[in-house]
Design an enzyme around this catalytic site. Structure first.
Site, short mmCIF file in Angstrom:
data_model
loop_
_atom_site.label_atom_id
_atom_site.label_comp_id
_atom_site.label_asym_id
_atom_site.label_seq_id
_atom_site.Cartn_x
_atom_site.Cartn_y
_atom_site.Cartn_z
N ARG A 43 0.84 -1.19 0.00
CA ARG A 43 0.00 0.00 0.00
C ARG A 43 0.88 1.24 0.00
O ARG A 43 2.02 1.21 0.42
CB ARG A 43 -0.89 0.01 1.24
CG ARG A 43 -2.06 -0.96 1.16
CD ARG A 43 -2.94 -0.86 2.41
NE ARG A 43 -3.51 0.46 2.55
CZ ARG A 43 -3.43 1.22 3.66
NH1 ARG A 43 -2.80 0.78 4.72
NH2 ARG A 43 -3.99 2.40 3.70
N LYS A 108 3.85 -6.92 11.75
CA LYS A 108 3.02 -7.24 10.59
C LYS A 108 3.22 -8.68 10.13
O LYS A 108 4.35 -9.13 9.95
CB LYS A 108 3.38 -6.28 9.46
CG LYS A 108 2.50 -6.42 8.26
CD LYS A 108 2.14 -5.06 7.75
CE LYS A 108 1.61 -5.15 6.34
NZ LYS A 108 1.05 -3.87 5.91
N ARG A 242 -0.90 5.53 13.18
CA ARG A 242 0.01 4.96 14.17
C ARG A 242 -0.41 5.34 15.57
O ARG A 242 -1.19 6.26 15.77
CB ARG A 242 1.46 5.34 13.87
CG ARG A 242 1.76 6.80 13.84
CD ARG A 242 3.21 6.95 13.30
NE ARG A 242 3.45 8.27 12.84
CZ ARG A 242 3.88 9.26 13.63
NH1 ARG A 242 4.11 9.05 14.90
NH2 ARG A 242 4.05 10.47 13.15
C1 BTN Z 1 0.45 -3.82 2.35
O1 BTN Z 1 1.17 -2.86 2.08
O2 BTN Z 1 0.19 -4.13 3.52
C2 BTN Z 1 -0.17 -4.65 1.26
C3 BTN Z 1 0.74 -5.75 0.79
C4 BTN Z 1 0.12 -6.62 -0.29
C5 BTN Z 1 1.11 -7.60 -0.86
C6 BTN Z 1 0.48 -8.57 -1.80
S1 BTN Z 1 1.54 -9.90 -2.24
C7 BTN Z 1 0.42 -10.43 -3.47
C8 BTN Z 1 -0.10 -9.16 -4.13
N1 BTN Z 1 0.77 -8.74 -5.22
C9 BTN Z 1 1.35 -7.56 -4.96
O3 BTN Z 1 2.16 -6.98 -5.70
N2 BTN Z 1 0.95 -7.11 -3.75
C10 BTN Z 1 0.00 -8.01 -3.13
#
Ligand code: BTN
Length: 244
Positions: A43, A108, A242
């Protein structure tokens, strides 16, 4: 589950790959998993560290009529689905942080990135991207925020096929509820799993910083904060939260 399944050794991002395939008219629902990502997306423009064969990089592509499927709150619904799968896989202490981070003791363990293409008022493609830290151990990777993995929490190697299946069943259940009744039907369950209910937080909306106390979420999944005695709701993908 009745979803078409594609397994890849490697791709830039499973989300990007699903969006390309749906744009090229491949049929949906399409579930795509890769063993590694060279450009995993997180994100707010961050990267998602995606070493080979350690974790789950999971993207489900759907075609929807926006009118049929309330997109509001979808990312929170997906967070609940991931949480249920983590719990089923032996991680009882995981919880949610708005909008859809999955944490264990402040670290996380999984994240959700939903991306849309097409016409948001009409036919569109939605990709639900989920990354779960399954077997990754510290020392092997550099990640700029506190993290953990299912393996660390359970103390044993994780069967990623079992994890993917459990995630599929859970997603199917929660997406059905969401489609039929909207996020509103899941709101109490979501708040019960929210680790930061009642906590004092700082919300960053670009350069703006807002301080408040978490009241919960509304029927659309927006965050409700008590800001200087007044209730305000916040939504949008660029916000980050946060503790104070
Ligand atoms: C975050 O920032 O918390 C979201 C992370 C999401 C990662 C997943 S891995 C599978 C899918 N493909 C990506 O490029 N991102 C999501």
């Amino acid at each position: 589950l009745g979803w078409r399944l594609v397994l890849l050794d490697s791709t830039d991002s499973t989300n990007a790959e699903v969006l390309r395939r749906l744009a090229a008219d491949e049929s949906a629902p399409l579930l795509l998993l890769a063993e590694r990502q060279s450009g995993g997306r997180g994100r707010r423009g961050r990267t998602w560290v995606s070493p080979f064969a350690e974790n789950l990089y999971y993207s489900l592509g759907l075609r929807i009529e926006a009118a049929d499927c309330p997109l509001e709150g979808l990312s929170l619904t997906v967070g609940l689905a991931v949480l249920a799968a983590l719990r089923e896989q032996g991680c009882a202490s995981a919880g949610l942080k708005w909008p859809n981070d999955l944490l264990v003791a402040g670290r996380k363990i999984a994240g959700v990135l939903i991306e849309l293409a097409g016409d948001p008022g009409g036919a569109c493609q939605v990709v639900i991207g989920i990354g779960v830290n399954a077997n990754m151990l510290p020392g092997r990777v550099e990640i700029d925020q506190p993290w953990t993995s299912l393996r660390q929490e359970r103390g044993e190697l994780v069967d990623r096929t079992a994890l993917a299946l459990s995630l599929g069943r859970s997603l199917q259940h929660y997406l059905n509820v969401h489609r039929a009744r909207g996020f509103a039907a899941l709101r109490d369950e979501w708040e019960a799993a929210h680790l930061w209910q009642g906590r004092e937080v700082q919300l960053s909306a670009g350069p703006q910083q807002i301080q408040g106390i978490v009241l919960g979420v509304d029927r659309q999944g927006a965050l409700r904060l008590n800001v200087a005695g007044e209730e305000r709701a916040f939504s949008g993908g660029e916000l980050s939260l946060r503790l104070r």
